[in-house]
Structure formats: structure tokens, C-alpha cells
Design an enzyme around this catalytic site. Structure first.
Site, PDB file in Angstrom:
ATOM      1  CE1 TYR A 192       2.163  14.960 -29.508  1.00  0.00           C
ATOM      2  CE2 TYR A 192       3.638  15.792 -31.282  1.00  0.00           C
ATOM      3  CZ  TYR A 192       2.498  15.254 -30.849  1.00  0.00           C
ATOM      4  OH  TYR A 192       1.717  14.486 -31.766  1.00  0.00           O
ATOM      5  CB  SER A 224      -1.434  15.487 -30.813  1.00  0.00           C
ATOM      6  OG  SER A 224      -2.675  16.101 -30.792  1.00  0.00           O
ATOM      7  CE  LYS A 251       7.984  -0.865   1.358  1.00  0.00           C
ATOM      8  NZ  LYS A 251       7.286  -2.079   1.669  1.00  0.00           N
ATOM      9  CB  THR A 252       6.238  -1.986  -5.390  1.00  0.00           C
ATOM     10  OG1 THR A 252       7.337  -2.711  -4.675  1.00  0.00           O
ATOM     11  CG2 THR A 252       6.771  -2.200  -6.848  1.00  0.00           C
ATOM     12  CB  ILE A 268       0.830 -11.716   0.136  1.00  0.00           C
ATOM     13  CG1 ILE A 268       1.308 -10.899   1.014  1.00  0.00           C
ATOM     14  CG2 ILE A 268       1.629 -12.864  -0.017  1.00  0.00           C
ATOM     15  CD1 ILE A 268       1.235 -11.166   2.648  1.00  0.00           C
ATOM     16  CG  ASP A 294      10.008  -0.003  -3.560  1.00  0.00           C
ATOM     17  OD1 ASP A 294       9.579  -0.192  -2.423  1.00  0.00           O
ATOM     18  OD2 ASP A 294       9.681  -0.597  -4.581  1.00  0.00           O
ATOM     19  N   GLY A 305       7.655   1.340   5.156  1.00  0.00           N
ATOM     20  CA  GLY A 305       6.458   0.745   5.432  1.00  0.00           C
ATOM     21  C   GLY A 305       6.947  -0.802   5.363  1.00  0.00           C
ATOM     22  CG  LEU A 306       5.367  -3.385   8.247  1.00  0.00           C
ATOM     23  CD1 LEU A 306       3.787  -3.763   9.147  1.00  0.00           C
ATOM     24  CD2 LEU A 306       6.354  -4.155   8.794  1.00  0.00           C
ATOM     25  N   PRO A 307       6.570  -4.962   4.373  1.00  0.00           N
ATOM     26  CG  PRO A 307       7.991  -6.614   4.331  1.00  0.00           C
ATOM     27  CD  PRO A 307       7.210  -5.524   5.071  1.00  0.00           C
TER      28      PRO A 307
END
Lengths: 472, 525
Positions: free
Chosen positions: A362, A390, A31-32, A151, A111, A25-27
């Protein structure tokens, strides 16, 4: 939903083998955000997962964007030095991936932009040869607002733009991603399984997704959203027999008092934090989840008697019952040590994975809670969870992203309200103290030594307690 | 304000609770092979004592209706509130693409999870109306391929009307309390879909999802066509197989001519290509919707069988006790040794995975099986809470009223400190999902667990679920077919106690299994 805890020689779960998820994907397309959320989820289910971020690695090894040659981010013709530099970064990153797999890791989320067919094919082929399954995870965004807010909130606060004027930084960032847009090739090849996410979950397309772990990933992505909401956690009020699971006893008189105080405090606290965001608490519904245990459900009772105030809905969830102590039900640690010395030793050695006779570990509890967590991700309204120590521990560990082994040691004091606000890189959590009484000792730990299986954390002096504001 | 409200627990009360534990004398000299007594089991006097002594300290807050009381061994639990879920699921796809298969499958799954689901099949409506008309006027409508031609203006109008009527019936049903109405029709054009969307949007809180089934695998289509033609479809009653097949193929052609796959960007839809190989999910919002999507993603059509077997007879079975974690009896072990031959005879070389619970009786039963084994905590037997380890007679003696309550509504009855059948269904949902994904599976389970799983595969109603007969030392083989499951049972000649308790006062009824053929007329009028 998660398969049970069983050991395989390889340490890998679900017979799913090793998986490399390649983000595409583009910036500034989230994605992150998606990678981190997925990492948190998979780690919580016990799968050894790691996000390897090309950007982070580049910044760590080469420094901020200013230290790079000018043609570093432009695609197309590059100077030999830049080519070598980029090569070095991407090789370094891949080495980290190999190392993680070699060390027994199961899932890596790589990533990076990976915006060309050639690059993707190149990566995929190399890892495929080693028997690692490949999944492309493409994040597309045609909503300019999401991109811009991404951005502004994430990108320009990165070290690349330290000391920049925000507007200039945004403009520079747009310039930087412009070239990417021209050369970007969306995932159209069906060579590899892929998942395409549109506008962070608005639309999802999958191709040839195989196996349990992979379809779980898709289901998880389907439930992801990034709308603002708050999640509150509180323990149920003290009951008549705290240390028995089977007796399923009702609230004690202080327990009823606790329930009233909790209601008042939650409504007050929520009104404040909602107002701080410029909204009205009355406009938003408060959803309350309790377990089907009486002490938990009855703690929500005062909310049901509200004549005015916000709309409230109480939902009883049988999956949210506290950890089952099995044959140790009602026993003190001394009694257990006496009757079950071997089991006790194993329990103390690994309180996360060890399952006492007829009890839940757990890990079992985490598996049981998993469908509830998906619902938690999905829920868009403010949520109050009136749970057991718990259960809250497991859910907090998931939200905060703590390793499984630490779950039994998370401190959840009775009389604290824990407020959790999900943000793009994780969550912000804060605890508010609102009640003192039996079942909460002076130190504020709420330790009840009789109830040790459920309350193991208190016995270990608890780590990782969220910051507490003393209110009461 | 209630004077009790502000008061703290008196030291006396605290002591009472505290000493409740101390009262149980745990002798330090007992060797540890003897399990200490269950602290709050319903068998001992402690639970009753505790309930009586704590009755006074139970403050009911200022509730309009007091919260549930906590005495005895359990109680009935209400069904969760699903009233907010109102979904119109409209199928899209050419004939013979498995639309009815998917809608039936989905209905079975959602019903099992206690949603109210109904399929509204336009084909059924058409046939039953035509039959009615034929009975009244003696005139038989022509329902051969020409009826389905979009050039046939008259018939197109009729077919439009049928689809509209069927949708109206569906909406009415949702208004009356249904959760998911499945509109099983071709809905193959944009304009038809737009009409559905527009109509449903008029209803407050109703959501539309389209489920498109695309299939380009000629083998699958041919199999579906063959099934359609051979299964006694009244549309082809007076035709030979060949004629019927030709006519049906012509009908598909008529639809293919005008078929428009979903490309409308604003619709919520799921597209399934060749069941299981590719799925597209678009604009799916809401929890139930994503559940549906996840479920459909896990389906496949590969032929396979699912085997159920209870564990071999256990010590507790012999003693008539419920729950516990006892080992196999002599006869149980004999069953465990005989099981591998039975399974291998049946399945040959095909791969198989064995699932057991974490309790030793299932693990022991599986021990000789030469296959991959997995243990699932979720397959553990229904937790009888305070009654664990007791016999039914003991429970009846200690708590006669409560015991009778359980028989009144066994599905909804939750043992104190334990589970109800509903809780077990919720806990097994992930197991069902996994079962759908897998191929040959043998589950070595427990009575209540297998009842729940069996009810899912045979679409049995909740009320009957707790009474399904799953005898010991019997392997049940289920083979999923287009509209249900085929069943075979293999009983090994190894004696075992009968653990089945019929509902008191009811005449035993043979469970209604079979009749899973396709319904051509919908419900009998």
C-alpha cells in the site's frame, strides 16, 4: 514523487532530517488552513508530522479569551503577570514540539503568529542548535474578503466567542488583531529558508528552499486552493475475472448494468447537491478520472454517450491502476497461505507496509498515486473518480486524514457513491448506496474473498466506512 | 434496447469464471520453493480459453463505438489528450544569464512527457535573416554591440520587429497544435512584456508566463560569456576572442541600461536567481504551469555525473525470458564484483548514491558497492503483464499477431495486465525530478527503464526510445553540459547475452547522439 519506503535508523524519511515549519502571519490569514492541509499531505506520504497550535494550547490550558488578563492580546507594555502567562504558554507549546521530535517525529508545523523578527529568531536559533532545519511559512493576505470570510467562518465559532453576537464577535476580533497589525514584521530576513504564500496560493515566493521534502512542500502549497468543489468516488463495475490483475478483464454484464446505474445516479446526485448551493449543474463541468484498466475505463463509458446534460471529460490515468498483487495474482487466500506461509504472515501483520513478492505494498501504491493527489488538490471542477478499492482507499485516507496503517482497512463497497466536499478544516464525506448485484454481498460490504490482496479491508470487516444513505 | 442489457450473468457463466481458477491444480505436496504457475499468464491455455468463453458475455453497452476488446496479450494505447494546454513561456533576462539553457532544459523535460514544445529563439531568427540578406544582397548587417544599443533607433526598430515576428510564428505554431511555445529573447522592458501579454490575450485559451533568469554570481556570468564567445557564435566570426568578449560585454551593457526586472503585479511569472538558490513563483495557475515551476525549482548547475548500468546478467537473461525476478547468473555476479573498482576509478573520492529497483537482480548487482543505496519501486522493469516470464519465441508462438503489433508501435504498446513504455515514462517522472536535484548518482536499472531515462538526457524521439541500445555489463556515464550531455561508455570484458531486439525490417541505425552544440540559426531552412 515520494521516495521509496526504506528504513533509516532514525525513522526519518527522504534524508531530510527534522524540520520545524514556523508559520508567520497575522490572525485570520489562513495559517491554520494551510497548516492542516500540509499536515494531512505529509502524514499521508508517511512523514511523521504534527501541527502544534499555540492558540489551541492556550485555550486548553488557560481557557477562552475572557479568562485572560485584558492586556494578553495587546502588544507592547504588559503587566508582569501577563508576561509570565504568555511565557508559560509559549514554553508549554515548545515542550510539545521537543517531545514530538524526541519521540521520532520528523516535521512540526508550529501554528502561531510569530509576527516579530525577534520572536522568530529566538525560536529558530534554539531549534537550529539542536540540528533541526527551520523553514518560515508566511501567510499574507491583502484581500479583505478572504480575511473577513475567514473570521466569520472560523474565528468567531471558536470557544473564545461562545455565546457572542456574531457581529460583535467580528468587531472584537478586529480589535484584537489591530495591535498585531501595527507591530507585525513581515519576513524579510533571509537568515532562514522561507516560503511566502499570498492569498492562499495566489502568489508564492520562496527563498533558499533546500532538499526534496522542502521543495515538495512548496509544490504542494502551489497547488492548494480553497474554492468550492465536490469529489465523488465509485468503484468500477464488476468484471469477468475480479480476482486477476493480469487478465485485465472487461466488465461482466452486471458490470455494464452497474455503469449505466452509476451514470444516472451521479448526474442526479450532483444536480441535487449543486442546486443546494444555488448553482446549476449544467454550468459546471464534470471531470471523470479512470485508471487505464478496462473495467475502470469502461465503467465511464456510459458518460461518453450523453447527448445532453453537463459537459463531461473523461481522463484515463495509468497511475491509478489497482494495487499490483505480484505473484499472488489470481490466488485465493488458502492458496497463498499454502504456498507463501511466511509472506502471508508478514502481510497479515502489516498489510500497509508489506510488499508481497513482485507486488506493490500500500505504501508503494501511495507513492504511485502521489502525483494524482496533487492534481486532485489542483482540480477546481467537480470530479468523479471511477477507481479500484485499493486506490480509492488511499485517496480517501489522504482526504479524510487517516493514518497510513488504517488504509488497507478502509471499506469501499461496490455500489456506493462516496461524496467528498473539502472544507477549511478537512472534508465532509458521505456515502450513497445505489446498486446491488454480484460483487456486493448482502451485508453491503462487497466482499470478494478471492480478491483478497486488493480487498483486504473487506476481509477485516472494514472500519471507518463513511456514513451510508440507503438510496437504491 | 439490447435484450442482453438487463440480463444477469447466468450461473453457467459465473461458474466458468469461477472454475477458471480451480482448473489450475495446485499440488499441496509441491515444496514451496517452487513458485506456483502464474494464473493468467499468456503462456498457459487459460487466458485464451477465458477470452474465447467470455466473448459471448461481453456486452458492448449502447456505445457509438464499442469499447476496446480484451483479448490477446495487449494493445496500442492512444496518447493522452493535451490539446487544452496552450502556453506562451516568455523568457526574461540579460544576455548570458542562462536563458537558453533553461529553455532547452525545459523543452527536453516537457517533450519527454509528450507535450509538444518548441523554442522560438529571437537571436536565431536575427542571424538567419541576416544571413539570408547577406546571401541575396551581399550586404552584411552590423550585429556588433552598437546594434543592440537602445539609442540606435533604426536597430531598435528592427529588433522590435524581430521579436514581434518571432512571437507571431510562435502563436501560429500553437494554433496548429503546439502546447508550449518558448519565446527565447531578452524581453527586458516592461513595454515589451506588456506587448507580449496583450498579443497573447487575443488568443482564446492561451496563457502567458514569464520566466526571468537573474544571475548576480560573477563566476557564472563569466562562464556563460566565455561559452558564448568560444562556441563559434557567427556574430563574432571575424573577431578575435578578446574583441568578441569585449563586444559581448558591451552588448550586455546596452541591455543593462534599460533592463527592468519583473515587478508588474498582474503578471504570471517565475523568477530564478542563480539557478537553484532562490525562486519566486507568482500567480502561477494550472497544473502544467505548476509542474514547470516545480521542475525549475529542482534544477542546479553543480557539476556532476550520472551513471547508468543494467543489472548483471540474470538467469532469465540467459534463458531468454522477459520480466521475472530472477537472481544473477555466474557472469552477472562477476560483473557485480568488478563494478566497484570501475566506479571508484572513475569518480575517486566524490560522494555517490546508488539507486536500484526492488528486484533482486539489481540489488545483487549493487551489493559490493561501498556507497549509500536506495531502492525505488518506480525503477522496477516494465511490467510485461501476462507475458512475464516468457521468452519472445514463446510469445510469438502463442500470439503471433499481437506480437507483430508490438513491433509496429512499441512505445505505445501496453502488455495486457502490464505496462507500455509510455506508462513507464509517466512512472519515472518523479525519478527524473529527483535526478535533477541530486548530484552523483549511479542507477542500477533495467533495459526499458534505462532507455526511458537515457532518452530524457539525450532528447531522443519516442519512436526510437524502445530501441536504444543499453547492453549488459556496460556503464554509461552522462555528464550534463550546457546544451546536452557528454557520454562515455565503459564495457567490462565479462561476456553476457545480447538482449537487444532491433525493430524487425528496419536497418539498424546508429543512434544520433552528439551535435548538442548550440544552434545558431534555428532549423535548417
Amino acid at each position: 514523487m515520494v521516495a521509496p519506503l526504506y528504513t533509516t535508523a532514525s525513522g526519518l524519511l527522504f534524508h531530510a532530517g527534522q524540520i520545524l515549519i514556523v508559520t508567520v502571519g497575522l490572525p485570520a490569514r489562513g495559517k491554520t488552513h494551510i497548516s492542516r492541509a500540509l499536515e494531512r499531505y505529509l502524514r499521508w506520504t508517511g512523514v511523521k508530522t504534527q501541527v502544534v497550535s499555540l492558540g489551541d494550547y492556550r485555550r486548553k490550558t488557560l481557557g477562552g479569551a475572557q479568562k485572560l488578563p485584558p492586556d494578553y492580546f495587546t502588544l507592547g507594555e504588559k503587566s508582569p503577570e501577563t508576561v509570565a502567562l504568555r511565557q508559560k504558554v509559549s514554553e508549554g507549546c515548545e515542550q510539545i514540539i521537543w517531545d514530538f521530535f524526541d519521540a521520532g517525529g520528523q516535521v512540526v508545523i508550529y501554528d502561531a503568529n510569530n509576527g516579530t523578527v525577534e520572536r522568530r529568531q529566538n525560536i529558530a536559533e534554539r531549534f537550529d542548535k539542536a540540528g533541526i532545519h527551520i523553514v518560515m511559512l508566511e501567510s499574507l493576505c491583502d484581500n479583505e474578503e478572504i480575511i473577513l470570510s475567514n473570521i466569520r467562518s472560523v474565528k468567531i465559532s471558536s470557544p473564545d466567542y461562545r455565546g457572542w453576537n456574531p457581529d460583535q464577535a467580528v468587531a472584537d476580533y478586529y480589535r484584537r488583531i489591530k495591535d498585531h497589525e501595527i507591530h507585525y514584521q513581515p519576513v524579510e530576513e533571509t537568515t532562514w529558508p522561507f516560503v511566502r504564500v499570498m492569498n492562499v496560493g495566489e502568489k508564492i515566493m520562496t527563498n533558499n528552499i533546500q532538499g526534496y521534502l522542502q521543495s515538495r512542500v512548496v509544490f504542494f502549497l502551489m497547488n492548494l486552493h480553497n474554492k468550492f468543489r465536490t469529489i465523488y468516488f465509485a468503484r468500477s463495475g464488476p468484471s469477468l475475472i475480479e480476482h486477476s490483475y493480469k487478465a485485465d478483464s472487461d466488465l461482466s454484464p452486471p458490470g455494464w448494468d452497474y455503469a449505466d446505474r452509476l451514470r444516472d445516479f451521479v448526474l442526479d446526485r450532483r444536480a441535487k447537491s449543486v442546486k443546494a448551493r444555488g448553482m446549476e449543474a449544467e454550468d459546471r463541468r464534470l471531470v471523470i478520472w479512470t485508471s487505464a484498466r478496462r473495467r475502470s475505463h469502461h465503467t465511464a463509458w456510459p458518460f461518453l454517450q450523453l447527448k445532453d446534460g453537463p459537459r463531461v471529460k473523461v481522463i484515463e490515468k495509468p497511475q491509478m491502476a489497482e494495487i499490483n498483487p505480484g505473484v499472488w495474482d489470481g490466488m485465493t487466500p488458502d492458496q497463498v497461505r499454502k504456498y507463501y506461509p511466511d509472506e502471508w504472515e508478514r502481510f497479515v501483520r502489516d498489510p500497509y507496509a508489506y510488499r508481497a513478492p513482485r507486488a506493490e505494498s500500500y505504501h508503494d501504491l501511495c507513492i504511485r498515486l502521489e502525483p494524482t493527489l496533487i492534481e486532485l488538490e489542483r482540480e477546481k471542477e467537480d470530479l468523479l473518480i471511477i477507481g479500484h478499492a485499493s486506490v480509492i482507499r488511499c485517496m480517501l485516507a489522504y482526504l479524510i486524514g487517516l493514518p497510513a496503517s488504517e488504509i488497507p482497512a478502509i471499506e469501499v463497497a461496490r455500489g456506493d457513491l462516496i461524496e467528498v466536499v473539502p472544507t477549511s478544516y478537512g472534508v465532509h464525506s458521505q456515502a450513497y448506496h445505489f446498486w446491488d448485484g454480484p460483487g456486493r454481498s448482502n451485508s453491503g460490504s462487497g466482499k470478494d474473498e478471492h480478491n483478497f490482496y486488493e480487498n483486504y479491508a473487506e476481509d477485516t470487516q472494514g472500519k471507518r466506512r463513511p456514513e451510508v444513505d440507503e438510496v437504491a | 434496447m439490447d435484450p442482453e442489457r438487463g440480463r444477469r450473468v447466468t450461473p453457467g457463466e459465473l461458474k466458468l469464471v469461477d472454475t477458471a481458477l480451480g482448473n489450475v491444480q495446485l499440488d499441496p505436496h509441491i515444496p514451496r520453493v517452487h513458485t506456483p504457475p502464474a494464473m493468467f499468464g499468456a503462456g498457459g491455455p487459460m487466458l485464451k480459453q477465458f477470452d474465447q468463453s467470455s466473448a459471448a458475455s461481453r456486452v458492448g453497452s449502447q456505445a457509438a463505438t464499442p469499447p476496446r476488446s480484451v483479448v490477446g496479450i495487449g494493445g496500442k494505447v492512444a496518447k493522452p489528450d493535451y490539446s487544452e494546454a496552450k502556453i506562451v513561456l516568455a523568457m526574461v533576462g540579460l544576455p548570458a544569464r542562462g536563458k537558453s539553457y533553461l529553455s532547452n532544459k525545459l523543452m527536453r523535460y516537457l517533450k519527454w512527457l509528450e507535450y509538444d514544445v518548441k523554442v522560438f529563439n529571437v537571436g536565431q531568427l536575427r542571424r538567419s535573416r541576416a544571413r539570408q540578406k547577406a546571401q541575396q544582397s551581399g550586404k552584411k548587417e552590423d550585429h556588433t554591440a552598437s546594434y543592440f544599443s537602445h539609442a540606435n533607433v533604426e536597430a531598435t526598430k528592427l529588433r522590435d520587429q524581430l521579436a514581434t515576428d518571432s512571437l507571431e510564428m510562435l502563436i501560429q505554431w500553437l494554433r496548429e497544435g503546439g502546447n508550449v511555445g518558448i519565446h527565447d529573447a531578452t524581453n527586458s522592458t516592461r513595454s515589451r512584456r506588456a506587448k507580449i501579454e496583450e498579443r497573447v490575450a487575443q488568443e482564446k485559451g492561451f496563457v502567458t508566463i514569464f520566466l526571468e533568469s537573474v544571475c548576480d554570481d560573477p563566476a557564472v556570468i563569466a562562464a556563460n560569456v566565455a561559452l558564448k564567445v568560444s562556441s563559434g557564435d557567427p556574430d563574432y566570426k571575424d573577431m578575435s576572442r578578446e574583441e568578441a568578449k569585449a563586444d559581448f560585454l558591451r552588448r550586455i551593457k546596452q541591455y543593462e541600461g534599460v533592463y527592468e526586472t519583473i515587478t508588474e503585479p498582474h503578471l504570471s511569472y517565475l523568477r530564478i536567481i542563480n539557478v537553484g538558490s532562490q525562486v519566486t513563483v507568482c500567480r502561477i495557475n494550472g497544473y502544467l504551469q505548476s509542474r514547470i515551476a516545480f521542475y525549475l525549482m529542482n534544477l542546479h548547475l553543480k557539476p556532476r555525473s550520472i551513471f547508468f548500468s543494467r543489472h548483471g546478467e540474470s538467469q532469465y537473461n540467459v534463458e531468454g525470458k522477459i520480466g521475472g525476478d530472477s537472481a544473477l547468473s555466474e557472469r552477472g555476479q562477476k560483473y557485480a564484483r568488478a563494478l566497484p573498482a570501475l566506479i571508484t576509478d572513475n569518480i575517486g573520492d566524490a560522494p555517490l548514491t546508488v539507486w536500484t529497483s526492488t528486484l533482486q537482480r539489481t540489488i545483487q548487482t549493487a551489493q559490493h558497492l561501498p556507497y549509500n543505496k536506495l531502492t525505488w519501486k518506480s525503477l522496477d522493469e516494465l511490467d510485461a503483464g501476462v507475458c512475464d516470464g516468457m521468452t519472445y519465441e514463446e510469445i510469438e508462438q502463442a500470439y503471433p499477431d499481437d506480437f507483430a503489433h508490438r513491433d509496429e508501435d512499441k512505445f505505445n504498446y501496453r502488455y495486457r495486465g502490464g505496462e507500455s513504455y509510455r506508462d513507464v515514462v509517466v512512472r519515472l517522472e518523479p525519478v527524473i525530478m529527483e535526478l535533477e536535484r541530486q548530484e552523483n548518482i549511479l542507477i542500477i536499472g533495467h533495459q526499458a527503464i534505462l532507455r526511458c531515462l537515457y532518452a530524457y538526457f539525450h532528447n531522443l524521439p519516442q519512436a526510437d526510445l524502445p530501441y536504444i541500445k543499453i547492453p549488459l555489463h556496460t556503464v554509461i556515464k552522462l555528464t550534463p553540459k550546457a546544451y546536452g550531455c557528454d557520454e562515455e561508455r565503459y564495457t567490462l570484458p565479462i561476456g553476457a547475452v545480447d538482449t537487444h531486439r532491433p525493430k524487425p525490417g528496419s536497418t539498424p541505425q546508429p543512434s544520433q547522439i552528439g551535435g548538442f552544440g548550440r544552434e545558431y540559426y534555428g532549423e535548417k531552412a
